[in-house]
Design an enzyme around this catalytic site. Structure first.
Site, short mmCIF file in Angstrom:
data_model
loop_
_atom_site.label_atom_id
_atom_site.label_comp_id
_atom_site.label_asym_id
_atom_site.label_seq_id
_atom_site.Cartn_x
_atom_site.Cartn_y
_atom_site.Cartn_z
N CYS A 163 0.86 -1.57 -0.08
CA CYS A 163 -0.24 -0.40 0.38
C CYS A 163 0.89 1.28 0.01
O CYS A 163 0.87 2.61 -0.22
CB CYS A 163 -1.13 -0.33 1.20
SG CYS A 163 -2.23 -1.23 0.85
N HIS A 303 -2.56 7.25 7.11
CA HIS A 303 -2.64 6.49 6.13
C HIS A 303 -3.86 6.22 6.54
O HIS A 303 -4.95 4.88 5.80
CB HIS A 303 -1.38 5.74 6.33
CG HIS A 303 -1.29 4.21 5.92
ND1 HIS A 303 -1.99 4.10 4.21
CD2 HIS A 303 -2.53 3.27 6.33
CE1 HIS A 303 -2.00 2.34 3.88
NE2 HIS A 303 -1.84 1.91 5.51
N GLU A 314 -0.11 5.07 14.33
CA GLU A 314 0.23 6.08 12.91
C GLU A 314 -0.27 7.60 13.97
O GLU A 314 1.13 8.29 14.28
CB GLU A 314 -0.73 6.05 12.11
CG GLU A 314 -0.71 7.17 10.98
CD GLU A 314 -1.44 7.40 9.68
OE1 GLU A 314 -1.04 7.87 8.74
OE2 GLU A 314 -2.11 6.64 9.67
N LYS A 334 -9.72 8.43 3.15
CA LYS A 334 -10.00 6.54 3.16
C LYS A 334 -11.16 6.33 3.60
O LYS A 334 -11.97 5.45 3.38
CB LYS A 334 -8.51 5.57 3.47
CG LYS A 334 -7.46 5.00 3.30
CD LYS A 334 -7.21 4.61 4.11
CE LYS A 334 -5.80 4.47 2.70
NZ LYS A 334 -4.85 5.50 3.13
N HIS A 339 -9.91 1.90 0.48
CA HIS A 339 -7.90 1.32 0.16
C HIS A 339 -8.48 1.28 -0.99
O HIS A 339 -8.25 0.24 -1.64
CB HIS A 339 -8.13 1.29 1.67
CG HIS A 339 -6.69 0.79 1.25
ND1 HIS A 339 -5.61 1.37 0.70
CD2 HIS A 339 -6.19 -0.15 2.77
CE1 HIS A 339 -4.16 1.03 1.71
NE2 HIS A 339 -4.40 0.67 2.47
N PHE A 400 2.19 -3.69 3.83
CA PHE A 400 2.46 -4.78 4.37
C PHE A 400 3.88 -5.10 4.06
O PHE A 400 4.14 -4.83 2.98
CB PHE A 400 1.23 -6.08 3.81
CG PHE A 400 0.05 -6.18 4.45
CD1 PHE A 400 0.05 -5.30 5.23
CD2 PHE A 400 -1.14 -7.21 3.55
CE1 PHE A 400 -1.71 -5.19 5.85
CE2 PHE A 400 -2.19 -6.98 3.90
CZ PHE A 400 -2.28 -6.28 5.27
#
Length: 412
Positions: A163, A303, A314, A334, A339, A400
């Site tokens: 991502c 994010h 975050e 998002k 996403h 990831f």
């Protein structure tokens, strides 16, 4: 080093199929959630997504382009066409070797792979694969096809960092132009992950929201009741250009690409570091690269995907870097877009730039009660967008594998 600016933008997503509609829906806080129609989702735990439905690709691409490319490449081609038109640069007045493409994708041609293997199994495992099977599935094919279509003969490659893929591409594009290796680079990302394999796989990871009774409220970053993210799809493309070149041709300049950085959490294959260690260092490095202080950032496009663990880590990282910046506004768009995986950074770069040019900070919709585990003192914009002068905006993407990609844009 040479300065780099943004002179064109294009986007295709469920939130909008051009920059104007995309931005308007984000600023107005209109959720992109809708029932999945591409396949029957009843067997899965999640029945909704930010699916781009009813989009007639034949209005933008010819029959052979559609036949020979996966949906993720088609999204990239449409968004690239928008960005090139918006930028207005003329290839015939430049060397084709001065124009490149650096583009990201998390999954590449997942839909093609799934379809072809299904047909293979249905045939009794007779090996009659489509001759376009391999080129349609390759993760680099969006960048390659954009280059082929428009005759761009400069640097051309793809980035794959889950991502964070689009932000990785953005950082590379920034540095290639900075060091004089290109005058113009199309950059961004694309993914088409609304397929049975993707939805099923992310369900197995317990990463997706299962709020099927009210999908429009499913994506709720930082909220105490969040239960996972909403899958999205599409592409975002930005035209990066060397500043003097853009100025000489009289281009419209949206913003300057101030800096970027990448780090690794080196922690877990899917989870972010619980204390945000890699993100903290990444944001500090991006600020240093941009020659900015933490107090110079007015907006962070987080994010924050609406997952229980990721949003907290975050938030901790942002608090560690920006504590004391009273002008800082934070939101996760998002909540509107879903996403977009490898395209997320590109879409959110466009949001960050629009926040600068429009003086509007979009809200994190659906969020009503901030999780008490989120550090105090963070100005998370919820419910409605706010008007605010934005001189510099930072956009986070985490993937990831522990990939942290951070980019900063500033007013010019």
């Amino acid at each position: 080093m040479k300065r780099v600016v943004v002179t064109g933008m294009g986007v295709v997503s469920a939130t909008g199929t051009d920059v104007k509609s995309f931005w308007n829906n984000i600023a107005e806080g209109k959720s992109s959630a809708r029932p999945i129609t591409r396949f029957n989702p009843e067997k899965f735990k999640t029945h909704f997504a930010a699916e781009l439905s009813g989009f007639d690709m034949s209005q933008y691409l010819d029959r052979n382009e559609i036949k020979r490319s996966d949906l993720y490449t088609q999204y990239a081609l449409v968004a690239a066409g928008q960005a090139i038109k918006d930028s207005g640069f003329e290839l015939e007045k430049m060397s084709p070797f001065d124009i490149g493409v650096i583009f990201g994708s998390a999954q590449g041609g997942m839909e093609t792979f799934e379809q072809q293997y299904r047909e293979f199994a249905a045939s009794g495992f007779e090996p009659h694969f489509n001759p376009f099977f391999i080129p349609k599935t390759l993760v680099n094919m969006a960048s390659g096809v954009i280059s082929i279509k428009y005759g761009f003969m400069g640097v051309n490659f793809s980035t794959a960092s889950a991502c964070a893929s689009a932000n990785t591409a953005i950082m590379d594009a920034l540095n290639y132009i900075r060091f004089g290796k290109a005058k113009i680079i199309l950059t961004g990302g694309s993914d088409a992950p609304i397929s049975e394999a993707s939805i099923g796989g992310y369900n197995s990871l317990k990463a997706l929201s299962t709020r099927n009774h009210e999908p429009g409220k499913a994506s709720r970053p930082f909220d105490v009741e969040r239960d996972g993210f909403m899958m999205g799809e599409g592409a975002g493309v930005l035209v990066f250009e060397e500043y003097e070149h853009a100025k000489q041709r009289g281009a419209h300049i949206y913003a300057e690409v101030a800096g970027a950085a990448m780090t690794s959490d080196a922690y877990h294959i899917t989870a972010t570091h619980p204390e945000g260690t890699g993100a903290i260092q990444g944001m500090k490095m991006a600020l240093q690269d941009a020659e900015l202080n933490a107090s110079d950032i007015s907006y962070i496009n987080a994010h924050a995907t609406s997952t229980p663990v990721g949003d907290i880590s975050e938030a901790k990282a942002i608090k560690a870097v920006f504590n004391g910046n009273n002008d800082l506004h934070i939101s996760s768009t998002k909540s509107v877009t879903g996403h977009l995986l490898g395209a997320a950074g590109a879409a959110e770069a466009i949001v960050s730039i629009k926040a600068i040019t429009e003086g509007v900070i979009p809200a994190t919709i659906n969020t009503s009660v901030i999780d008490p585990q989120i550090p105090d003192g963070l100005n998370i914009i919820i419910k409605e967008s706010v008007n605010h002068n934005v001189n510099a905006a930072l956009s986070n993407t985490f993937g990831f594998g522990g990939h942290n990609g951070i980019v900063i844009f500033k007013k010019i």
